[in-house]
Design an enzyme around this catalytic site. Structure first.
Site, PDB file in Angstrom:
ATOM      1  N   HIS A 235      50.310  25.140 -17.329  1.00  0.00           N
ATOM      2  CA  HIS A 235      51.461  24.254 -17.502  1.00  0.00           C
ATOM      3  C   HIS A 235      51.192  22.872 -16.963  1.00  0.00           C
ATOM      4  CE1 HIS A 235      53.063  28.330 -17.555  1.00  0.00           C
ATOM      5  NE2 HIS A 235      53.829  27.866 -18.500  1.00  0.00           N
TER       6      HIS A 235
ATOM      7  N   HIS B  39      51.265  26.191 -25.409  1.00  0.00           N
ATOM      8  CA  HIS B  39      50.120  27.071 -25.151  1.00  0.00           C
ATOM      9  C   HIS B  39      49.407  27.471 -26.439  1.00  0.00           C
ATOM     10  CE1 HIS B  39      51.841  27.264 -21.234  1.00  0.00           C
ATOM     11  NE2 HIS B  39      52.901  27.930 -21.634  1.00  0.00           N
TER      12      HIS B  39
END
Lengths: 695, 219
Positions: free
Chosen positions: A576, A414
């Protein structure tokens, strides 16, 4: 008639078509016939041609593709699904109703469709049984027949003590009433207290006489029940003790006529088997006409099991469930009718679909550690390794004495989330897991020890099953060491709100705002309770929606995480690489933003005069240019709503590796939150003036 | 539960057996790494293969460094090693399962045909930590079915292993027909139908390794 290359010439004696038909009699005739709804005779008059000529024009128009006759997609899908079922399971017939559409509920539509079959399946003199449940009641209520005589309707199982309006007696008596049949009840409970009690009951003359009707059934209508907690079988209290006996029935996937079957359709026996009064599964299989009426994806397993077990000769089902079953069996619907619509392969452009993605990596499994080493080298003024670990990082400036510690964390992938938000006025430490995988408890514990200054530690992380378990275990370990912890899980993603409550939502980019608010509060020496309150308040004010144009690829697989074709966008993606909740056709940026704004505005009940913080975040692969275009429309929409923008962040803040896409976060701010957002901070991904960055 | 007297052979459920099992499971998970990641990518986030293979590699590293004589210690070391390496969702689940199995082996001299203790220990631990139920389309569907199958099996180890292995594979396969109720996949609701659950698939691999290790002992 005319060959394929030659157009029929208009006879000189015929009328000329209006100009917009381009002097084409085929088009004119087709328009009048299909669009205006005129008869061929009337068209012949208008065109001043003979009827056979008009007829030939219409046939030619179809042959040349001027007219495409298409069934509506819903109906066509239903027919092809039904044929696939008939063929695969050797059914006499199958009827598929659209899952959605119309004002009636799915159960009502299934019941109605079933009711439509009753006149075809039930004949004078027949003995018919019906089971119970919501769908059966809908069937009984919708059935009307007044042209049969001497029909007997028998209750398929004994009764239940539960007060439900779809009980066995009710379903059977309603059906009997509506087709003018004689009603035979089963004057006994479906489940007796013991085998002896059942044997005694079945020996009673009245019961024996009623049960005898079940031996001469011509036709049975029955439903299927799943074992999921919301299913009829629980709601009805039919078997009060099923769940205490779960292990006896662990192979069961559902029930038919009050009896359990496994995935292959074999009866599952257990303590209830020899206490049951009603139509046995063996007897059910022998009935000539066996009509299963059931739908809803939660019933997919029992329906499939019933089909496999040979319990069904006629099936009424809904289209989504039917498709799901075919998917499980890896079957395709029969495509005989598909020649009527364009072949999807024919229109697909020959774009290359990459199945291997190039990446700047070495040994894939070392990617996270190597990246963290790079981060420590790049941002020495902001980050330090805790106890030499590269995946437990602390703020370079050691925490102020007495300050509440803020620990954040989550999987890698991330970046700059979440290590970019470690620093003064933000978090004190971050625990980093493998790509898209929660960090383990001991790493979180290291961070906790680092951040603790005696006044407790606040955990802030996105609401995911793995993170929750690992952080909770770390909290237990920290408590054993005498460190007080509190937890706030971020839940800003609204994509799941249609079927889940706020607490079940996942945390995405909006978590950045929550970290900022909590970090600012702790920097102002707010106590743990107050930091927690403000973090919760910030989280509650954040709403995010993500849209993906292309999937991402993990270092280990280097393959796209899901497949998205050239014309599609995926709404509601997380961070994700997981698929989103809705796939739609690609559209201009403004239209996509409009849809995102519609949903965000509704979710946060955005009103005129509200102040908001805006985050337009790249999911990794979308460049600044496009983020700016998105932001332009976001601002137009906010202005039209009368909302004021307090602050805008725009860029890579919380990514999903190389996913092409963006998320928009809107945070409703009041004075308190605005002040905390404005407070100085110094993480490498978010800096606000007021603090120096030198060490 | 089976009593010692019922076992057909006198093979022990000892530390070397468990070490063999972890070794075999580690090899097979490493082979399956990419397949599991792809399965996970379809309905989750795509890390499952790495997490499982990495976790079992860590277990084997830890076991290599320690000379453990008793089965309970092997399970405890495995649990700690797995959790410290992986985190993720499977870390806490497998760690709790392995710890629970270790507790049930504690202080006992067991026969190999009492393998159901290991399976039910892991199944119960996973269930407690993850709060899932059978039918939720998770790894528990496989562990639960395998444990029940082992409890019901007879005293012949080869037959027991055969039955448990077959049950585990079938249970994994039947998750295709389920709608996810736990974890990240639950958000996709009916879009998960038709997909093999990655946690269930890896559970069947681990159980297959356990069964093959047992068969190798009596072959």
């Amino acid at each position: 008639m005319s060959g394929p290359g030659r157009r029929p010439m208009r006879d000189a004696s015929q009328a000329r078509p209006p100009i917009h038909f381009g002097d084409d009699p085929l088009l004119w005739a087709s328009w009048l016939y299909y669009q205006e709804g005129m008869t061929q005779g009337a068209i012949a008059d208008v065109m001043k041609a003979s009827r056979p000529t008009v007829n030939a024009y219409l046939a030619d128009a179809r042959a040349r593709g001027i007219v495409n006759i298409a069934l509506s997609t819903d109906h066509m899908r239903s027919v092809s699904l039904a044929r696939a079922f008939e063929e695969h399971f050797g059914l006499d017939s199958c009827l598929v109703v659209p899952t959605t559409g119309g004002a009636r509920t799915l159960i009502e539509r299934l019941g109605n469709a079933g009711a439509g079959l009753v006149p075809r399946l039930v004949h004078s003199g027949d003995t018919v049984a019906i089971s119970w449940g919501r769908t059966m009641l809908a069937l009984a209520l919708a059935t009307r027949m007044d042209d049969v005589s001497d029909v007997t309707v028998v209750q398929a199982t004994g009764g239940t003590i539960a007060r439900i309006d779809y009980a066995p007696e009710a379903c059977a008596s309603r059906l009997a009433d509506n087709i003018g049949a004689r009603f035979v009840p089963l004057s006994a409970p479906a489940i007796l207290s013991s085998r002896a009690a059942r044997d005694l009951m079945m020996g009673e003359a009245v019961i024996a006489q009623q049960l005898a009707h079940l031996d001469k059934l011509n036709c049975v209508f029955f439903g299927a029940s799943s074992l999921r907690p919301s299913s009829t079988i629980h709601a009805s209290g039919f078997f009060e003790s099923v769940f205490q006996q779960h292990d006896f029935y662990d192979q069961a996937v559902g029930s038919l006529v009050g009896q359990f079957i496994d995935a292959q359709g074999n009866p599952v026996s257990g303590p209830l088997s020899d206490r049951f009064i009603g139509l046995s599964l063996d007897a059910l299989r022998r009935i000539p006409t066996r009509v299963l009426i059931a739908g809803g994806v939660d019933k997919m397993q029992p329906i499939l099991a019933a089909l496999r077990g040979g319990f069904v000769s006629t099936l009424v089902i809904d289209s989504d469930t039917a498709e799901a079953i075919l998917r499980v069996l890896d079957l395709r619907p029969v495509h005989e009718l598909s020649s009527m619509k364009p072949d999807p392969n024919a229109v697909r452009p020959s774009t290359l679909i990459r199945d291997s993605i190039k990446k700047f990596i070495n040994e894939p499994r070392n990617s996270v550690i190597e990246a963290m080493e790079g981060a420590l080298a790049a941002f020495p003024d902001h980050l330090q390794a805790i106890d030499g670990a590269t995946r437990a990082l602390g703020a370079r400036r050691s925490p102020v004495a007495g300050k509440v510690g803020i620990v954040i964390g989550g999987g890698a992938g991330h970046e700059p989330g979440f290590l970019g938000y470690v620093g003064a006025g933000l978090a004190d430490a971050v625990a980093i897991g493998n790509v898209f995988a929660s960090p383990p408890p001991d790493r979180v514990l290291s961070c906790t020890r680092f951040a603790d200054q005696g006044n407790g530690v606040l955990y802030l992380y996105g609401n995911y099953t793995g993170d929750v378990m690992n952080f909770d275990m770390a909290a237990e370990l920290a408590e054993a060491e005498g460190i007080r912890t509190r937890t706030v899980r971020t839940t800003d993603d609204i994509a799941s709100s249609a079927f889940e409550d706020r607490d079940a939502r996942r945390g995405t980019a909006g978590g950045i705002f929550t970290i900022k608010v909590a970090g600012a509060a702790s920097a102002q020496m707010a106590p743990l309770d107050e930091c927690e309150r403000l973090a919760r308040k910030a989280n509650a004010a954040c709403h995010t929606l993500g849209v993906a144009l292309e999937p991402c690829a993990l270092p280990e697989t280097r393959r796209p995480s899901f497949v998205l074709d050239a014309q599609s966008v995926e709404f509601g993606v997380g961070i994700h690489g997981e698929p989103g909740v809705l796939r739609q056709d690609m559209a201009p940026a403004d239209r996509i933003v409009d849809q995102v704004c519609d949903q965000l505005f509704a979710a946060m009940d955005l009103r005129e005069g509200q102040r908001v913080a805006v985050l337009v975040n790249s999911l990794g692969g979308t460049p600044m240019l496009e983020l700016l275009i998105l932001n332009r429309r976001v601002r137009q929409r906010l202005a039209a709503r009368g909302a004021d923008v307090h602050l805008t962040l725009l860029g890579h803040y919380c990514t999903a590796l190389d996913m092409v896409g963006a998320s928009v976060t809107l945070m409703a701010v009041d004075e308190e939150l605005a002040a905390l957002l404005d407070a100085p901070c110094d993480g490498f991904a978010w800096q606000r003036a007021g603090l120096g960055t030198g060490s | 539960m089976l009593s010692v007297l019922h076992c057909k052979t006198m093979q022990q459920l000892d530390a070397p057996f468990l070490i063999d099992f972890f070794h075999l499971a580690g090899l097979r998970l490493d082979e399956a790494r990419e397949m599991l990641c792809v399965l996970d990518g379809a309905i989750g986030d795509g890390d499952h293969g790495s997490s499982m293979a990495g976790g079992f590699a860590a277990i084997n590293d830890a076991l290599r460094l320690s000379a453990q004589a008793d089965p309970a210690s092997v399970m405890r070391i495995a649990a700690q090693a797995f959790l410290a390496e992986v985190g993720a969702t499977v870390g806490p689940l497998y760690a709790t399962g392995l710890l629970e199995a270790g507790k049930r082996l504690q202080g006992k001299r067991l026969q190999l045909c009492e393998l159901d203790l290991v399976l039910s220990g892991i199944a119960d631990g996973i269930r407690r930590r993850g709060q899932a139920d059978p039918g939720d389309k998770t790894m528990l569907d496989v562990w639960h079915s395998a444990a029940l199958s082992a409890q019901r099996a007879g005293p012949d180890i080869a037959e027991l292993a055969q039955a448990v292995d077959a049950t585990a594979r079938q249970a994994a396969d039947s998750t295709r027909g389920m709608m996810a109720a736990r974890g990240r996949a639950a958000r996709l609701q009916e879009r998960t139908i038709g997909h093999l659950d990655p946690g269930a698939a890896s559970a069947a691999i681990v159980i297959g390794a356990l069964c093959d290790a047992a068969k190798a002992r009596v072959a």
